[in-house]
Write a protein that holds these residues in place. Structure first.
Motif, short mmCIF file in Angstrom:
data_model
loop_
_atom_site.label_atom_id
_atom_site.label_comp_id
_atom_site.label_asym_id
_atom_site.label_seq_id
_atom_site.Cartn_x
_atom_site.Cartn_y
_atom_site.Cartn_z
N ALA A 1 -3.98 -10.74 -7.09
CA ALA A 1 -3.35 -9.96 -6.03
C ALA A 1 -2.66 -8.72 -6.59
O ALA A 1 -2.52 -7.71 -5.90
N GLY A 2 -2.24 -8.78 -7.86
CA GLY A 2 -1.60 -7.63 -8.47
C GLY A 2 -2.47 -6.39 -8.50
O GLY A 2 -1.96 -5.27 -8.48
N LEU A 3 -3.79 -6.58 -8.54
CA LEU A 3 -4.68 -5.43 -8.51
C LEU A 3 -4.61 -4.71 -7.16
O LEU A 3 -4.72 -3.48 -7.09
N ASP A 4 -4.42 -5.49 -6.09
CA ASP A 4 -4.23 -4.87 -4.77
C ASP A 4 -2.91 -4.09 -4.74
O ASP A 4 -2.84 -3.01 -4.15
N TRP A 5 -1.89 -4.65 -5.37
CA TRP A 5 -0.61 -3.93 -5.42
C TRP A 5 -0.74 -2.64 -6.20
O TRP A 5 -0.15 -1.62 -5.83
N LEU A 6 -1.52 -2.68 -7.28
CA LEU A 6 -1.74 -1.47 -8.06
C LEU A 6 -2.47 -0.41 -7.24
O LEU A 6 -2.13 0.78 -7.30
N ARG A 7 -3.46 -0.82 -6.47
CA ARG A 7 -4.20 0.14 -5.64
C ARG A 7 -3.29 0.75 -4.60
O ARG A 7 -3.36 1.95 -4.32
N ALA A 8 -2.45 -0.08 -3.99
CA ALA A 8 -1.50 0.44 -3.01
C ALA A 8 -0.49 1.37 -3.68
O ALA A 8 -0.10 2.40 -3.11
N GLY A 9 -0.07 1.04 -4.91
CA GLY A 9 0.83 1.91 -5.64
C GLY A 9 0.19 3.24 -5.99
O GLY A 9 0.82 4.29 -5.93
N TRP A 10 -1.10 3.20 -6.34
CA TRP A 10 -1.83 4.42 -6.64
C TRP A 10 -1.95 5.29 -5.40
O TRP A 10 -1.86 6.53 -5.48
N ALA B 1 3.79 0.17 -6.93
CA ALA B 1 3.11 -1.12 -6.83
C ALA B 1 4.12 -2.26 -6.68
O ALA B 1 3.88 -3.22 -5.94
N THR B 2 5.25 -2.14 -7.37
CA THR B 2 6.28 -3.18 -7.26
C THR B 2 6.82 -3.27 -5.85
O THR B 2 7.13 -4.36 -5.35
N TRP B 3 6.95 -2.13 -5.18
CA TRP B 3 7.40 -2.15 -3.80
C TRP B 3 6.42 -2.93 -2.92
O TRP B 3 6.83 -3.75 -2.09
N HIS B 4 5.14 -2.71 -3.11
CA HIS B 4 4.14 -3.43 -2.31
C HIS B 4 4.11 -4.91 -2.68
O HIS B 4 3.86 -5.76 -1.82
N ALA B 5 4.38 -5.22 -3.95
CA ALA B 5 4.48 -6.62 -4.35
C ALA B 5 5.65 -7.30 -3.63
O ALA B 5 5.52 -8.42 -3.12
N TYR B 6 6.77 -6.61 -3.58
CA TYR B 6 7.94 -7.15 -2.89
C TYR B 6 7.66 -7.38 -1.40
O TYR B 6 7.97 -8.44 -0.85
N LYS B 7 7.06 -6.39 -0.74
CA LYS B 7 6.79 -6.52 0.69
C LYS B 7 5.82 -7.66 0.97
O LYS B 7 5.94 -8.37 1.96
N THR B 8 4.83 -7.83 0.08
CA THR B 8 3.88 -8.92 0.27
C THR B 8 4.55 -10.28 0.06
O THR B 8 4.37 -11.20 0.86
N GLN C 1 -5.30 -3.89 3.50
CA GLN C 1 -6.55 -3.96 4.25
C GLN C 1 -7.08 -2.57 4.58
O GLN C 1 -8.28 -2.32 4.55
N ALA C 2 -6.17 -1.64 4.89
CA ALA C 2 -6.60 -0.27 5.19
C ALA C 2 -7.21 0.38 3.95
O ALA C 2 -8.19 1.12 4.05
N LEU C 3 -6.64 0.09 2.78
CA LEU C 3 -7.21 0.62 1.55
C LEU C 3 -8.60 0.06 1.29
O LEU C 3 -9.50 0.77 0.87
N ASP C 4 -8.77 -1.24 1.58
CA ASP C 4 -10.07 -1.85 1.41
C ASP C 4 -11.09 -1.20 2.34
O ASP C 4 -12.23 -0.93 1.95
N GLY C 5 -10.68 -0.94 3.59
CA GLY C 5 -11.58 -0.32 4.54
C GLY C 5 -11.95 1.10 4.16
O GLY C 5 -13.09 1.54 4.32
N ALA C 6 -10.95 1.83 3.57
CA ALA C 6 -11.23 3.21 3.16
C ALA C 6 -12.23 3.24 2.01
O ALA C 6 -13.10 4.10 1.94
N GLU C 7 -12.11 2.26 1.09
CA GLU C 7 -13.04 2.23 -0.04
C GLU C 7 -14.44 1.83 0.41
O GLU C 7 -15.43 2.26 -0.15
N ALA C 8 -14.48 0.93 1.42
CA ALA C 8 -15.80 0.51 1.93
C ALA C 8 -16.53 1.67 2.59
O ALA C 8 -17.72 1.81 2.51
#
Length: 277
Positions: free
Chosen positions: A25-34, A251-258, A270-277
């Motif tokens: 899940a940390g990879l998702d947090w990194l993507r959101a942080g990016w 990314a830490t902020w998104h980790a906290y919120k999750t 999920q929005a990031l996943d959709g944008a990449e798709a």
């Protein structure tokens, strides 16, 4: 005679802390942080450059004061106070999620909902870091006695070519690992929590530890990611921190919120996943 009834505070159940997240899940947090980093990147880069400047000044100060013997534990201890330094990055991510305007002033002078409790938490983390550094000095004295520190240019040979050096590496790794695990557990979610919630420092730290303890596999992977990226930042003469630190902060902020169960965090990923798709 008036008696005070005994009150037993409700204890959190296991399912109240577990999030059943995948180990990566940390990879998702990194993507959101990016994604947050790329939104008005100049602000994050200026913040990262500030962290780089503070780190460089600290290292220079150690050399000027002939305290190079605490440089290595101090660099490791940077992971302890890192969450405090990331407060402005959490504020940027928070404002972006709420659709509020973001500026450098609002990041540097963020106003946590917990007020002065952030300062109290910062003092506690600094004390942990100082204790960590003192423990490193004591361990060196236990293995090498009163011998002066050989200097950074000879420290590799001293550690890897002597029995005392190997003993210090093994025991120091264990002791440092315990300090690192404890510091990571109490701070990783506590500082974002103090920014976003009206809560006291000790409760925030306890909640952070409970979340880490009950989501161990996810947090071990996330901790390894943080250590790996921070190591890259250090071995690049701290220059890597200009980019790496802001991304990790967001990314830490998104980790906290999750981990706190905020549905908006899941929608963001999920929005990031959709944008990449």
């Amino acid at each position: 005679m008036v008696t005070i009834p005994e009150i037993s505070p409700p204890l959190p159940r296991d399912f109240g802390w577990r999030r059943n997240l995948p180990n990566l899940a940390g990879l998702d947090w990194l993507r959101a942080g990016w994604a947050d980093f790329k939104d008005q990147p100049v602000l994050s880069l200026i913040y990262g450059f500030g962290v780089f400047g503070v780190s460089l000044a600290t290292v220079y100060g150690f050399f000027r004061l002939d305290m190079d013997y605490v440089l290595l534990p101090a660099l490791a201890g940077f992971l302890v106070v890192g969450p405090i330094l990331g407060l402005g990055l959490y504020e940027k991510s928070r404002r972006l999620a709420l659709g509020q305007p973001v500026g450098l002033f609002s990041m540097i002078f963020a106003r946590p909902r917990a007020g002065g409790q952030v300062i109290f938490a910062g003092l506690l983390l600094c004390l942990v870091m100082l204790l960590w550094m003192r423990a490193a000095v004591i361990l060196y004295a236990l293995f090498f006695g009163l011998q002066p520190f050989p200097g950074l240019d000879a420290v590799t040979a001293t550690l890897f070519t002597t029995a005392s050096g190997w003993g210090l590496i093994i025991v120091g790794t264990v002791v440092g690992g315990l300090f690192a695990a404890f510091s990571f557990a109490i701070s990783v979610f506590a500082i974002p929590m103090l920014l976003n919630e009206r809560i006291d420092a000790l409760t925030a730290m306890g909640t952070s530890m409970a979340l880490v303890w009950n989501n161990m596999s996810v947090m071990i992977v996330w901790g390894a990611v943080v250590v790996a990226l921070m190591t890259v930042g250090v071995v690049t003469a701290l220059l890597g921190l200009i980019v790496i630190f802001p991304i990790l902060g967001h990314a830490t902020w998104h980790a906290y919120k999750t981990m706190r169960g905020d549905p908006t965090a899941a929608r963001t990923i999920q929005a990031l996943d959709g944008a990449e798709a």
